[in-house]
Motif scaffolding. Structure first.
Motif, PDB file in Angstrom:
ATOM      1  N   PRO A   1       0.775  -1.241   0.000  1.00  0.00           N
ATOM      2  CA  PRO A   1       0.000   0.000   0.000  1.00  0.00           C
ATOM      3  C   PRO A   1       0.810   1.297   0.000  1.00  0.00           C
ATOM      4  CG  PRO A   1       0.084  -0.856   2.209  1.00  0.00           C
ATOM      5  CD  PRO A   1       0.784  -1.872   1.349  1.00  0.00           C
ATOM      6  N   THR A   2       2.127   1.229  -0.143  1.00  0.00           N
ATOM      7  CA  THR A   2       2.884   2.464  -0.300  1.00  0.00           C
ATOM      8  C   THR A   2       2.274   3.291  -1.439  1.00  0.00           C
ATOM      9  OG1 THR A   2       4.912   1.369   0.427  1.00  0.00           O
ATOM     10  CG2 THR A   2       5.162   3.425  -0.807  1.00  0.00           C
ATOM     11  N   VAL A   3       2.044   4.568  -1.173  1.00  0.00           N
ATOM     12  CA  VAL A   3       1.462   5.453  -2.182  1.00  0.00           C
ATOM     13  C   VAL A   3       2.601   6.005  -3.033  1.00  0.00           C
ATOM     14  CG1 VAL A   3       0.130   7.559  -2.580  1.00  0.00           C
ATOM     15  CG2 VAL A   3      -0.472   6.028  -0.672  1.00  0.00           C
ATOM     16  N   VAL A   4       2.622   5.622  -4.294  1.00  0.00           N
ATOM     17  CA  VAL A   4       3.696   6.023  -5.194  1.00  0.00           C
ATOM     18  C   VAL A   4       3.120   6.969  -6.249  1.00  0.00           C
ATOM     19  CG1 VAL A   4       5.505   5.244  -6.760  1.00  0.00           C
ATOM     20  CG2 VAL A   4       4.819   3.790  -4.832  1.00  0.00           C
ATOM     21  N   THR A   5       3.716   8.157  -6.350  1.00  0.00           N
ATOM     22  CA  THR A   5       3.256   9.186  -7.290  1.00  0.00           C
ATOM     23  C   THR A   5       4.424   9.595  -8.169  1.00  0.00           C
ATOM     24  OG1 THR A   5       1.731   9.991  -5.588  1.00  0.00           O
ATOM     25  CG2 THR A   5       2.088  11.403  -7.509  1.00  0.00           C
ATOM     26  N   GLY A   6       4.245   9.443  -9.466  1.00  0.00           N
ATOM     27  CA  GLY A   6       5.325   9.680 -10.396  1.00  0.00           C
ATOM     28  C   GLY A   6       5.318  11.058 -11.010  1.00  0.00           C
ATOM     29  N   ARG A   7       5.918  11.171 -12.170  1.00  0.00           N
ATOM     30  CA  ARG A   7       6.060  12.434 -12.877  1.00  0.00           C
ATOM     31  C   ARG A   7       4.681  12.999 -13.215  1.00  0.00           C
ATOM     32  NH1 ARG A   7      10.234  11.360 -17.234  1.00  0.00           N
ATOM     33  NH2 ARG A   7       8.563  10.027 -18.034  1.00  0.00           N
ATOM     34  N   GLY A   8       4.520  14.309 -12.973  1.00  0.00           N
ATOM     35  CA  GLY A   8       3.257  14.960 -13.296  1.00  0.00           C
ATOM     36  C   GLY A   8       2.103  14.530 -12.426  1.00  0.00           C
ATOM     37  N   GLY A   9       2.397  13.939 -11.251  1.00  0.00           N
ATOM     38  CA  GLY A   9       1.338  13.540 -10.339  1.00  0.00           C
ATOM     39  C   GLY A   9       0.653  12.236 -10.690  1.00  0.00           C
ATOM     40  N   VAL A  10       1.248  11.461 -11.590  1.00  0.00           N
ATOM     41  CA  VAL A  10       0.647  10.181 -11.976  1.00  0.00           C
ATOM     42  C   VAL A  10       0.715   9.203 -10.802  1.00  0.00           C
ATOM     43  CG1 VAL A  10       0.856   8.187 -13.503  1.00  0.00           C
ATOM     44  CG2 VAL A  10       1.221  10.485 -14.400  1.00  0.00           C
ATOM     45  N   SER A  11      -0.427   8.594 -10.484  1.00  0.00           N
ATOM     46  CA  SER A  11      -0.513   7.648  -9.376  1.00  0.00           C
ATOM     47  C   SER A  11      -0.204   6.235  -9.858  1.00  0.00           C
ATOM     48  CB  SER A  11      -1.918   7.694  -8.770  1.00  0.00           C
ATOM     49  OG  SER A  11      -2.182   6.543  -7.992  1.00  0.00           O
ATOM     50  N   LEU A  12       0.561   5.490  -9.074  1.00  0.00           N
ATOM     51  CA  LEU A  12       0.829   4.096  -9.420  1.00  0.00           C
ATOM     52  C   LEU A  12      -0.460   3.280  -9.415  1.00  0.00           C
ATOM     53  CD1 LEU A  12       3.029   2.003 -10.113  1.00  0.00           C
ATOM     54  CD2 LEU A  12       3.163   1.484  -7.672  1.00  0.00           C
ATOM     55  N   ASP A  13      -1.357   3.588  -8.485  1.00  0.00           N
ATOM     56  CA  ASP A  13      -2.645   2.893  -8.464  1.00  0.00           C
ATOM     57  C   ASP A  13      -3.402   3.114  -9.767  1.00  0.00           C
ATOM     58  OD1 ASP A  13      -2.600   1.517  -6.052  1.00  0.00           O
ATOM     59  OD2 ASP A  13      -3.295   3.251  -4.911  1.00  0.00           O
ATOM     60  N   ASP A  14      -3.340   4.332 -10.304  1.00  0.00           N
ATOM     61  CA  ASP A  14      -4.002   4.596 -11.585  1.00  0.00           C
ATOM     62  C   ASP A  14      -3.274   3.874 -12.724  1.00  0.00           C
ATOM     63  OD1 ASP A  14      -5.895   6.167 -10.372  1.00  0.00           O
ATOM     64  OD2 ASP A  14      -4.897   8.071 -10.837  1.00  0.00           O
ATOM     65  N   ALA A  15      -1.954   3.913 -12.690  1.00  0.00           N
ATOM     66  CA  ALA A  15      -1.184   3.237 -13.735  1.00  0.00           C
ATOM     67  C   ALA A  15      -1.447   1.735 -13.728  1.00  0.00           C
ATOM     68  CB  ALA A  15       0.306   3.513 -13.554  1.00  0.00           C
TER      69      ALA A  15
END
Length: 494
Positions: free
Chosen positions: A357-371
């Motif tokens: 459940p670590t919340v990972v947010t990438g470039r431009g605010g992209v969420s790993l959960d969304d990816a």
């Protein structure tokens, strides 16, 4: 600016490694070996070992030969048996961490709860469970796969009067000797627990939702003379780990996974079928234990003694459906009540979580959960578009099966190291191009559906859409892919 030919040297990259299991220790050791000093390992538990810390159940054994389940740079002459028990494996990793001087770089009980990429600073902001923060130029996610227990939703479980627990949360206070014990689950864990507990219990019920094919394997202990010989002549270990027979078995097994209708799978099917037919004498029990799917569609079970134990008079194989749990035991849908003192849930893990459940947010605010909204995936199991300088070991879509994940991780690290060189020479960001990732995923999914994992059974290999979440090509193809990244498939920003 995009560049793949950077020259300025950045000798002080900050690395954060998440997880102190097999893969996290590998990353730390390899960084230290090349002279990197600015790295830290955050571990959510209180000791190293990953799955070998989480799992402490009776009978715990690795199903890869012990001398093959070691780092290539750290052979162990002191394994007690051909298949090593769990406590020895954990002790091996502890010894390696100490021998290679990385123990002081590990911070225990420090779960990483958040990773956010700062676009302006080209770095990762790390948040820990205690509220403290850190920063990293590079994140190595070595959090493992099987570490979030899958507890079944069985009505009345909380009402059970005895001890009930998941196999990865073993309750040492449970009285097992002379007890009535139920084991739910027939994967490797369930099989190992049954074989270990059968001689100790008054009665044991193995609740079987679906039977498993059992691959018979040799088992023997190493004598003190054997271990002395391994210590005196390490090439004897190499003859096991790197033997032509061992690797041909790996290649052949993977050919079978890729081509479930080919001769290699037929050979495996013949072995496991013969094992069932010749080992189980009672025809009624034999039919209970007969799977209706191709061998290795579920992870193949390696055991030298399960059929022996399950035929003992104090064992019941229950193939009916559980209706509910009540204080006295397990009530089946046909009304049968299995009265129990202890209930073990060998029901596996949530295999789609990885770093979450670590919340990972990438470039431009992209969420790993969304990816990962459709399925967890990474380019060649290690990198993800829009998550620069973020590398996974044993990540989604990597090779899975009855072989050493240490070898997989070492090959992956060789690939990652070549990407890290761009960062060490001045690049700010390294991430796969979206079109390269999408092409990989399209090819992988098409191939995965044709593997044995997609041949019609249910298993933890399948994602939410029923697509096998695995490497679908040969082991040789994996080794070749890991030998050198396709740098043209990466965006490398300086």
């Amino acid at each position: 600016m995009e560049s793949s030919n950077t020259t300025a040297r950045n000798a002080n990259l900050r690395y954060v490694i998440i997880g102190a299991g097999m893969a996290g220790l590998l990353a730390a050791i390899k960084l230290k070996e090349r002279g990197e000093t600015n790295f830290i390992v955050y571990e959510k538990g209180d000791s190293i070992g990953g799955t070998w810390r989480e799992n402490r159940y009776p009978g715990l054994t690795c199903d890869v030969p012990a001398h093959a389940y070691t780092y290539s740079f750290a052979p162990n002459p002191d394994w007690s048996a051909f298949y090593a028990p769990g406590p020895e494996i954990k002790a091996y990793f502890e010894k390696v961490a100490n021998d290679f001087g990385v123990m002081n770089s590990i911070r225990f009980n420090r779960e990483v709860t958040g990773c956010r990429f700062d676009d302006a600073a080209n770095r990762w902001d790390i948040t820990l469970v205690d509220g403290t923060t850190d920063t990293a130029d590079v994140v190595i996610a070595a959090s493992g796969v099987l570490h979030h227990p899958n507890v079944p939703d069985i009505a009345g479980l909380e009402s059970f009067a005895g001890k009930a627990f998941h196999s990865a949360r073993w309750d040492d206070t449970a009285e097992l000797d002379g007890a009535r014990v139920g084991v739910v689950g027939t994967g490797s864990t369930g099989v190992q627990i049954v074989t270990a507990l059968q001689p100790r219990t008054a009665h044991l019920v193995h609740f079987q939702r679906s039977p498993q094919w059992i691959m018979p394997v040799p088992f023997f202990e190493y004598s003190e003379e054997d271990r002395a010989a391994f210590r005196a002549n390490p090439s004897l270990i190499d003859q096991i780990r790197y033997s032509e027979e061992y690797w041909e078995n790996i290649y052949r097994f993977n050919r079978a996974l890729v081509d479930p209708h080919g001769p290699d799978m037929q050979a495996i099917q013949n072995v496991v079928l013969n094992n069932l037919e010749t080992s189980v004498k009672d025809p009624v029990l034999r039919e209970k234990l007969r799977p209706n799917y191709i061998a290795a569609c579920k992870r193949l079970i390696y055991s030298w003694c399960y059929y022996d134990h399950v035929q003992q008079p104090n064992v019941t194989v229950e193939t009916g459906r559980i209706d509910h749990i009540e204080p006295a035991g397990v009530r089946m849908q046909d009304g049968t009540l299995h009265e129990l003192d202890v209930l073990v849930l060998a029901t596996g893990f949530k295999a789609d979580r990885f770093i979450r459940p670590t919340v990972v947010t990438g470039r431009g605010g992209v969420s790993l959960d969304d990816a990962w909204s459709v399925r967890p995936s990474a380019y060649y199991a290690m990198t993800i578009p829009d998550f620069p300088n973020f590398f996974m070991l044993n990540g989604p879509t990597g090779p899975v099966g009855n072989f050493s994940l240490i070898d997989i991780a070492e090959r992956q690290w060789g690939y990652i190291e070549q990407l890290l060189e761009h960062l060490r020479h001045g690049a700010k960001q390294v991430a796969p191009k979206k079109e390269a990732f999408l092409d990989y995923e399209e090819r992988r999914i098409e191939a995965a559906k044709k593997t044995v994992f997609g041949s019609g059974c249910t298993s933890w290999y399948l994602d939410a859409e029923g697509v096998p979440a695995s490497w679908p090509w040969s082991y040789e193809a994996f080794a070749e892919a890991m030998s050198k990244p396709k740098f043209e498939d990466y965006t490398i920003l300086s």
